[in-house]
Design an enzyme around this catalytic site. Structure first.
Site, PDB file in Angstrom:
ATOM      1  N   SER A 191     -45.065 -29.796  19.449  1.00 30.01           N
ATOM      2  CA  SER A 191     -45.276 -31.080  18.798  1.00 30.01           C
ATOM      3  C   SER A 191     -45.032 -30.980  17.287  1.00 30.01           C
ATOM      4  O   SER A 191     -43.947 -30.552  16.883  1.00 30.01           O
ATOM      5  CB  SER A 191     -46.687 -31.585  19.136  1.00 30.01           C
ATOM      6  N   ASP A 348     -42.909 -39.117  27.314  1.00 32.28           N
ATOM      7  CA  ASP A 348     -43.229 -38.683  25.956  1.00 32.28           C
ATOM      8  C   ASP A 348     -42.308 -39.440  24.996  1.00 32.28           C
ATOM      9  O   ASP A 348     -41.078 -39.435  25.193  1.00 32.28           O
ATOM     10  CB  ASP A 348     -42.979 -37.167  25.855  1.00 32.28           C
ATOM     11  N   HIS A 378     -46.680 -35.945  26.814  1.00 35.27           N
ATOM     12  CA  HIS A 378     -46.836 -35.254  25.542  1.00 35.27           C
ATOM     13  C   HIS A 378     -48.157 -34.469  25.492  1.00 35.27           C
ATOM     14  O   HIS A 378     -49.212 -35.019  25.782  1.00 35.27           O
ATOM     15  CB  HIS A 378     -46.772 -36.222  24.356  1.00 35.27           C
TER      16      HIS A 378
END
Ligand code: NAG
Ligand code: NAG
Ligand code: NAG
Length: 408
Positions: A191, A348, A378
């Site tokens: 991320s 995501d 995600h």
């Protein structure tokens, strides 16, 4: 007493309304994901409320709620020696396999945790256990970087911290101290940590006095650009837990120390409209009409405004800085990058950030492995153990570890 049942019904309805999120049928364990999403939303709402009351910055509150009670001391196990130390002033947690080396050298992974540049820590249970698992299963030294967070510092300080710790570790005498093979080092993150890892990898290729090069970069659902918030994945997953589009834009604005007042204009790509001079050439570098496969584009349409809000670009120079958006780096920089692994998830908003990077790296001649998970969402890799177990979590983690074992 008829108010009791009525109140209970009302509260249940309210709770169900809060928790319920329509989710696509391709997701496994949808109710669990709804609960997880509601927990995140609840923490966000609480911190916004505390901010509103003037108690503290909402990100301080959110970080407190999400990780304060969860920070673990470095605890060695039968297989691993775990220590906290600092590399040139930047905190790191190091995981070393316990074994007799007899002069042989080990592989190593430098890991950068995620959390929107504002949350998380190398010391939280989730990242501590992920790094333990990587260290044990890849049989490698893992260096997990405790970089400073928003709102204490903003872009590009997070990059400086990761760069500083990485550069310190890559010195021959430090690698020797940890018995690490200079030829077998990877830089990795998930991320926002994937964003920092990608940015630092680009920076390392331009640093001529680095004698040690990283062998691999491995990016897990990375954040790679803030120029287009209407890629097919941003459109398709705009309300998906645990990261929706608006929250992602807020994380960006906090990271570049800008104002939330730009969020709505950025939502409709007003910040990269055709009347923004710098945006025109850069948008070609993330033109998803040509960079994405049709299975990702589906029927989504590009959102390109002819007239937008050029004032945003003037106030936010970081908007066009490839250190913030590694996806817009020029080809000459991309072609110097090491062998790459990119993991993306269908559910995501950041799916297309990663997928476009795969394509651009391939076009620049870099050897890339793209692992896409149709039922992934995600952050799923952090939810691979009881009580928050998702099968996509365990599979993404194991696939990533397998790639590292085979390629590092
Ligand atoms: C961030 O923005 C605020 C408000 O505009 C300003 O006071 C502060 O100095 C900025 N911080 C940094 C590190 O640039
Ligand atoms: C993006 O690519 C498509 C197809 O190659 C092309 O028609 C379009 O003009 C491009 N858009 C931009 C903004 O470069
Ligand atoms: C986008 O820019 C146009 C043209 O300046 C403006 O009319 C519109 O209100 C802007 N939209 C948002 C959400 O800021």
């Amino acid at each position: 007493m008829r108010t009791g049942p009525a109140l209970l019904t009302a509260l249940t309805a309210l709770a169900a309304y809060y928790v319920y999120t329509p989710l696509p049928g391709t997701l496994n364990e949808p109710w669990k994901l709804m609960l997880l999403g509601a927990t995140f939303r609840c923490a966000q709402d609480l911190s916004t409320f505390a901010h509103y009351l003037g108690l503290s910055h909402h990100l301080h509150v959110l970080n407190f709620v999400s990780s304060y009670f969860d920070k673990l001391d470095p605890e060695s196990s039968a297989n691993l020696k775990v220590t906290d130390t600092a590399f040139d002033g930047v905190g790191v947690r190091i995981f070393e396999p316990k074994k007799e080396l007899h002069g042989s050298l080990q592989r190593s992974i430098i890991y950068v945790h995620g959390g929107g540049w504002a949350l998380g820590s190398a010391r939280t249970r989730s990242y501590d256990s992920l790094c333990r698992k990587i260290s044990e299963n890849v049989d490698a030294v893992v260096v997990s970087i405790e970089y400073r967070l928003v709102p204490n510092v903003h872009f590009p300080e997070q990059i400086h911290d990761v760069y500083t710790a990485t550069k310190y570790f890559l010195q021959p005498e430090i690698l020797a101290k940890y018995s690490v093979d200079p030829q077998r080092i990877a830089l990795s993150g998930d991320s926002a940590g994937g964003n920092l890892a990608a940015a630092v990898c680009q920076q390392l290729t331009q640093d001529d006095d680095m004698t040690t090069k990283v062998k691999l970069q491995a990016l897990i659902y990375p954040v790679l650009q803030m120029l287009d918030f209407n890629t097919p994945s941003y459109q398709q997953n705009m309300n998906m837990p645990i990261l929706n589009r608006f929250v992602m834009i807020e994380f960006w604005l906090d990271y570049i120390n800008s104002s939330y007042s730009f969020a709505h204009a950025m939502l409709v790509n007003n910040h990269t409209s055709l009347d923004v001079t710098e945006a025109v050439s850069l948008r070609q570098l993330l033109n998803w009409s040509s960079l994405l496969p049709s299975s990702f584009k589906k029927n989504y349409k590009p959102l390109l405004q002819s007239i937008g809000s050029p004032s945003i670009a003037q106030e936010v120079p970081a908007l066009f800085d490839p250190r913030a958006s590694p996806l817009i780096a020029h080809k000459e920089i991309l072609r110097k990058l090491p062998k790459t692994y990119v993991l993306t998830c269908e559910h995501d908003v950041l799916r297309d950030d990663g997928t476009m990077y795969v394509k651009r790296l391939e076009e620049a001649g870099v050897d890339v492995t793209h692992d896409h998970y149709e039922d992934g969402f995600h952050g799923c890799m952090l939810f691979a153990t009881w009580p928050m177990y998702f099968s996509a979590g365990a599979r993404t983690r194991d696939g990533y570890i397998k790639w590292l074992r085979e390629n590092l």
